[in-house]
Design a protein around this motif. Structure first.
Motif, short mmCIF file in Angstrom:
data_model
loop_
_atom_site.label_atom_id
_atom_site.label_comp_id
_atom_site.label_asym_id
_atom_site.label_seq_id
_atom_site.Cartn_x
_atom_site.Cartn_y
_atom_site.Cartn_z
N ARG A 1 -3.29 -8.71 -0.78
CA ARG A 1 -2.52 -9.01 -2.02
C ARG A 1 -1.56 -7.85 -2.15
O ARG A 1 -0.89 -7.78 -3.12
N SER A 2 -1.18 -7.16 -1.22
CA SER A 2 0.13 -6.18 -1.14
C SER A 2 1.28 -6.73 -0.64
O SER A 2 1.25 -7.97 -0.02
N TYR A 3 2.47 -6.27 -1.24
CA TYR A 3 3.67 -6.86 -0.91
C TYR A 3 4.91 -5.91 -0.93
O TYR A 3 4.66 -4.73 -1.76
N GLY B 1 3.86 -5.85 6.82
CA GLY B 1 3.91 -4.40 6.67
C GLY B 1 3.14 -3.97 5.87
O GLY B 1 2.20 -3.09 5.93
N PRO B 2 3.40 -4.20 4.49
CA PRO B 2 2.60 -3.78 3.30
C PRO B 2 1.16 -4.11 3.42
O PRO B 2 0.30 -3.16 3.04
#
Length: 416
Positions: A154-156, A146-147
């Motif tokens: 590298r998003s979470y 999703g992110p």
């Protein structure tokens, strides 16, 4: 900023530090510019003194108007020359690295760091070990898909017990250092350029820093920036020292040039949260050395409380940053990497940041530039990598470290 008097009197020491840190800066040109700037200042002062004398004669009805006009023109030329010399001098000065502590080993990268000690024994698994990402995805501790659709690589998002575990370890670290006399601070993370210059991150780390161009502001990569900048352009009383802060903040780094490096999981990400220790103290190497090892001891105490095996290494010259006089790295054991990996960094800056940020304190009739130091208390999600992997169980669950259970409402095991 380095002390210009030190560069004048001991240029070889500064050249050695620059070479050891792999910093390219022309010290000889800097010294020549300093001499030109001082001569230009003396010349300008002489012209202004002469103009003042001539102007008094003109004001008293004497002759000299033409001479005064000529002196005014000459002064404007001299002022431009002085500004040019000073501008180039300041640019070079901003690139000069701090000197190194005598014990810092020569080297290029972390493979040349000098190991000081180890604590704990890495765990031997009697079942196939899994990495933190597999465990956290399976346990609903993190969401990546999703992110990364709306925020990129590298998003979470930490979710459920993952979010609670991060809050727990951050609060545990904060409580640990506050109990040792540190003042908790939640500082701004959006700052002006001067704050980043004053702490030594600019000009060298611009490519690592997120910018908000519409407002001419920047996102910090550590709360150290705000904690030090709170005292910029100030004169402290000697009784205020040492000032010890524990800063809690989100942090942002572009990770420029790290494409493909540590890209799996949560070890190297663009946004993270940190509790950072910062000290402002007397301009005394003995005092700042004592503070350095106090900060380092706090970081080790936090890891020991978490029962995480780790080692401490003295960073070599090539791993020591522009403003750092001494740096220790603390590396925590991460089973999936089968190695110790950096989780903490402890640095003494001497008066490097004090000069750049103009932080002084009164001592008798003198105003003295303060020493500053910094050290990670804990940074997440990197610390979560170590916790989840070291505390994993054969059935895919993760045991919560005992010291974190009060912050997790008594939860002992993270399971589906």
């Amino acid at each position: 900023m380095m002390n210009l008097e030190l560069i004048r009197t001991n240029p070889d020491a500064v050249k050695r530090a620059a070479a050891a840190k792999r910093v390219s800066v022309d010290i000889d040109e800097l010294i020549e510019l300093d001499q030109k700037s001082r001569r230009a200042t003396e010349h300008l002062d002489g012209l202004r003194h002469t103009l003042k004398t001539v102007s008094r004669q003109v004001g008293a009805g004497g002759e000299g108007r033409e001479q005064a006009k000529a002196l005014g023109d000459e002064i404007r030329v001299a002022e431009l020359e002085q500004r040019n010399h000073r501008g180039r001098l300041d640019t070079l000065l901003s690139q000069v690295p701090n000197i190194l502590a005598p014990e810092v080993p020569e080297g290029d990268d972390d493979s040349d760091n000098l190991e000081i000690r180890r604590w704990g024994t890495p765990r031997s698994f009697d079942f196939p070990k899994r990495d933190h990402l597999e465990l956290m995805l399976d346990l609903g501790m993190v969401n990546l898909d999703g992110p990364r659709q709306f925020a990129g690589a590298r998003s979470y998002a930490l979710t459920g017990p993952g979010a609670m575990l991060e809050l727990a370890v951050l609060r545990y670290a904060m409580d640990t250092v506050v109990a040792k006399g540190f003042t908790p601070v939640i500082p701004p993370v959006i700052v002006r350029e001067q704050a980043l210059f004053g702490t030594g991150f600019f000009p060298g780390s611009r490519e690592e820093t997120y910018q908000l161009p519409a407002d001419d502001l920047y996102l910090v990569g550590t709360s150290e920036v705000g904690l030090v900048a709170m005292h910029s352009d100030s004169i402290l009383s000697e009784e205020q020292l040492p000032i010890r802060y524990a800063g809690w903040s989100p942090c942002f780094r572009r990770e420029a040039g790290s494409a493909g490096r540590d890209s799996r999981g949560l070890y190297r990400v663009h946004q993270f949260t940190k509790v950072e220790q910062v000290v402002i103290c007397h301009n005394d190497p003995v005092v700042s050395e004592r503070e350095h090892y106090g900060l380092l001891g706090n970081a080790e105490a936090i890891l020991q409380g978490l029962d995480l095996p780790h080692r401490v290494a003295l960073a070599c010259s090539g791993e020591t940053g522009l403003g750092q006089y001494r740096k220790h790295e603390v590396e925590t054991w991460m089973p999936s990497r089968d190695s110790y990996s950096e989780t903490h960094s402890c640095s003494t800056m001497l008066d490097f940041q004090g000069r750049r940020s103009r932080i002084r304190y009164r001592s008798g009739k003198d105003k003295i530039f303060a020493h500053t130091l910094n050290n990670t208390a804990v940074a997440s999600p990197r610390i979560l990598v170590a916790i989840v992997e070291n505390y994993q169980n054969a059935d895919g669950t993760v045991t919560v470290p005992e010291v974190l259970r009060p912050y997790m409402y008594g939860l002992e095991v993270i399971s589906k």
